[in-house]
Design a protein around this motif. Structure first.
Motif, PDB file in Angstrom:
ATOM      1  N   LEU A  30       0.808  -1.224   0.000  1.00  0.00           N
ATOM      2  CA  LEU A  30       0.000   0.000   0.000  1.00  0.00           C
ATOM      3  C   LEU A  30       0.845   1.280   0.000  1.00  0.00           C
ATOM      4  CD1 LEU A  30      -3.115  -0.739   2.255  1.00  0.00           C
ATOM      5  CD2 LEU A  30      -3.102  -0.092  -0.174  1.00  0.00           C
ATOM      6  N   PRO A  31       1.964   1.342   0.750  1.00  0.00           N
ATOM      7  CA  PRO A  31       2.765   2.575   0.681  1.00  0.00           C
ATOM      8  C   PRO A  31       3.235   2.899  -0.739  1.00  0.00           C
ATOM      9  CG  PRO A  31       3.397   1.281   2.594  1.00  0.00           C
ATOM     10  CD  PRO A  31       2.470   0.423   1.789  1.00  0.00           C
ATOM     11  N   ARG A  59       0.159   4.226  -2.635  1.00  0.00           N
ATOM     12  CA  ARG A  59      -0.250   5.573  -2.212  1.00  0.00           C
ATOM     13  C   ARG A  59       0.683   6.649  -2.746  1.00  0.00           C
ATOM     14  NH1 ARG A  59      -1.167   3.143   2.906  1.00  0.00           N
ATOM     15  NH2 ARG A  59       0.837   3.979   3.623  1.00  0.00           N
ATOM     16  N   ARG A 100      -6.036   8.180  -7.010  1.00  0.00           N
ATOM     17  CA  ARG A 100      -5.677   8.494  -5.625  1.00  0.00           C
ATOM     18  C   ARG A 100      -6.860   8.280  -4.684  1.00  0.00           C
ATOM     19  NH1 ARG A 100      -2.073  12.042  -8.196  1.00  0.00           N
ATOM     20  NH2 ARG A 100      -3.691  13.590  -8.651  1.00  0.00           N
ATOM     21  N   VAL A 135      -7.206   4.439  -4.235  1.00  0.00           N
ATOM     22  CA  VAL A 135      -6.201   3.847  -3.347  1.00  0.00           C
ATOM     23  C   VAL A 135      -6.418   4.306  -1.909  1.00  0.00           C
ATOM     24  CG1 VAL A 135      -3.729   3.765  -2.826  1.00  0.00           C
ATOM     25  CG2 VAL A 135      -4.515   3.505  -5.188  1.00  0.00           C
ATOM     26  N   LYS A 136      -6.872   5.535  -1.738  1.00  0.00           N
ATOM     27  CA  LYS A 136      -7.191   6.004  -0.384  1.00  0.00           C
ATOM     28  C   LYS A 136      -8.298   5.153   0.231  1.00  0.00           C
ATOM     29  CE  LYS A 136      -8.400  10.187   2.212  1.00  0.00           C
ATOM     30  NZ  LYS A 136      -8.712  11.639   2.118  1.00  0.00           N
ATOM     31  N   THR A 151      -6.882   1.869   1.276  1.00  0.00           N
ATOM     32  CA  THR A 151      -6.131   2.006   2.525  1.00  0.00           C
ATOM     33  C   THR A 151      -7.065   2.041   3.727  1.00  0.00           C
ATOM     34  OG1 THR A 151      -4.413   3.235   1.338  1.00  0.00           O
ATOM     35  CG2 THR A 151      -4.450   3.444   3.736  1.00  0.00           C
TER      36      THR A 151
END
Length: 439
Positions: A382-383, A386, A396, A399-400, A403
């Motif tokens: 995930l990092p 992101r 974005r 992916v947010k 997360t």
């Protein structure tokens, strides 16, 4: 390309892997619109693709029949046109025609596609088709087998009746039942079996000649294998419902399951999707309902994400394979990394729900182990997702949402021993990656 529009909230729903019916309908809408455009391109290309005169005339006739069926009863005809396995075949035909090197076997499959659509539409029609080596295969309907070489077959449709007459052989009469299935007393006819009990009937397609490679037939499964699939499906459905409303709702995207030979050389159950075949899952025979359910969830995430990216691009990354993914030993392109993380996020949620609801201690322990591994794998990448510069604004937001969903998994943590093993598994995968792919 389509009139379908996703709201910001629906993009976030999709990112969480738990979209509602509205967002799923938009994805299906977009895929179906692209399929209609593909057929338009295919039919327009028939006049300029290097076909010999006789084949061009036959293809034009079949194209006209398909268009007539779509005008008369689009809801029925498009069950064939939107059928997942017609997509890769149609794309292959367009590529061949663009190159000026069409394969007569592939182009000839337009005849059975058009005949199946016309039969479903209830048109009165007559047409002549070229059989595949296994017989006369009609997408979404079934297969009329033949024992020897057959160069052609005549089809005559009228209402709920379809007659197939192979050249030099006896005719077979098919009738549409009240349930919409095409049946016959002729032992040569094999209708496609249906997997029932979900939000919509799903075909178990071990007959379509384009199910693996366009234009190439592969052996159909024996009756006992069909029975195995039926049993696994019946037992997987309750597990998917235990997995939450989103997991059950996703089954509305599924049109067919295509059995693959199996198990693999390693004894593993495998599954995958095909480009252009929205709504199809290809899989080896599942050894357990749990693995079948997990395979369906995994592949339906790929289908959702591909359909979403077609509607609303999530990134602008190229195809270079350079990213580490703890579920694969080889470098992955950015799109592959995003796909894998998304599928494993849904699997982590599925296994967690099963672990929280299973009464059998062994099944519960297995579910916790699978959950911990998937959650750790997603958390490890995930990092990188992101912080990826190629993400679009929609990407974005997506992916947010991924997360946030991953963070909520911590509300019900796995037993410590499973968390430790999962972390060690990911660390080992990372070490092996660095050893084989030094910076």
């Amino acid at each position: 390309m389509t009139g379908a529009v996703l709201s910001d909230a629906e993009v976030r729903e999709l990112g969480s892997t738990e979209a509602g019916a509205g967002a799923l309908a938009v994805l299906a809408d977009g895929a179906h619109t692209r399929r209609l455009l593909l057929f338009r391109v295919l039919l327009d290309a028939l006049d300029s693709g290097g076909l010999p005169p006789a084949q061009r005339a036959a293809a034009r006739e079949h194209g006209a029949l398909l268009e007539a069926a779509d005008r008369a009863a689009p809801g029925q005809a498009r069950r064939v046109m939107f059928y997942p396995l017609t997509g890769p075949w149609a794309e292959n035909c367009v590529r061949q025609l663009d190159r000026g090197a069409p394969d007569h076997r592939d182009i000839g499959h337009l005849g059975p596609v058009a005949a199946a659509a016309a039969a479903r539409a209830g048109l009165g029609f007559r047409t002549r088709v070229t059989p595949h080596r296994d017989g006369i295969a009609l997408p979404t309907l079934g297969l009329l087998r033949h024992s020897g070489p057959v160069r052609a077959a005549e089809l005559h449709g009228s209402g709920d009746r379809l007659v197939i007459r192979p050249a030099g052989g006896p005719a077979a009469e098919l009738r549409r039942t009240a349930a919409g299935r095409w049946s016959s007393r002729d032992p040569r006819w094999s209708p496609l079996p249906t997997l029932a009990g979900g939000p919509r009937p799903v075909l178990l397609d071990d007959l379509d000649p384009c199910r693996v490679t366009p234009g190439a037939a592969t052996p159909a499964g024996p009756p006992q294998q069909r029975a195995h699939w039926q049993a696994m499906w019946r037992r997987a459905l309750p597990l998917l419902r235990l997995g939450g409303a989103a997991r059950a709702a996703e089954l509305a995207l599924l049109d067919c399951v295509v059995p693959l030979p199996g198990p693999t050389a390693t004894g593993r159950h495998t599954s995958h999707t095909r480009d252009g075949a929205f709504g199809a899952v290809l899989a080896s025979p599942p050894p357990s309902p749990e693995l079948f359910a997990a395979g369906l969830v995994h592949e339906l995430q790929h289908a959702k994400l591909a359909a979403l990216h077609d509607l609303l691009p999530l990134h602008t990354a190229g195809p270079a394979p350079r990213h580490w993914a703890p579920w694969r030993p080889d470098p992955r392109p950015f799109d592959g990394l995003l796909h894998g993380a998304y599928a494993h996020l849904a699997l982590a949620a599925l296994w967690q729900r099963l672990a929280l609801t299973r009464e059998d201690p062994v099944a519960r322990d297995d579910a916790w182990a699978a959950h911990a591994r998937c959650a750790a794998q997603v958390g490890a990448v995930l990092p990188a997702l992101r912080g990826a510069r190629p993400l679009t604004d929609a990407g974005r937001a997506f992916v947010k949402a991924m997360t946030a969903r991953h963070s909520r998994l911590a509300d019900h943590p796995p037993p410590p021993e499973h968390r430790v093993r999962a972390a060690a598994y990911v660390d080992t995968a990372r070490s092996l990656w660095h050893r084989h792919h030094p910076p």
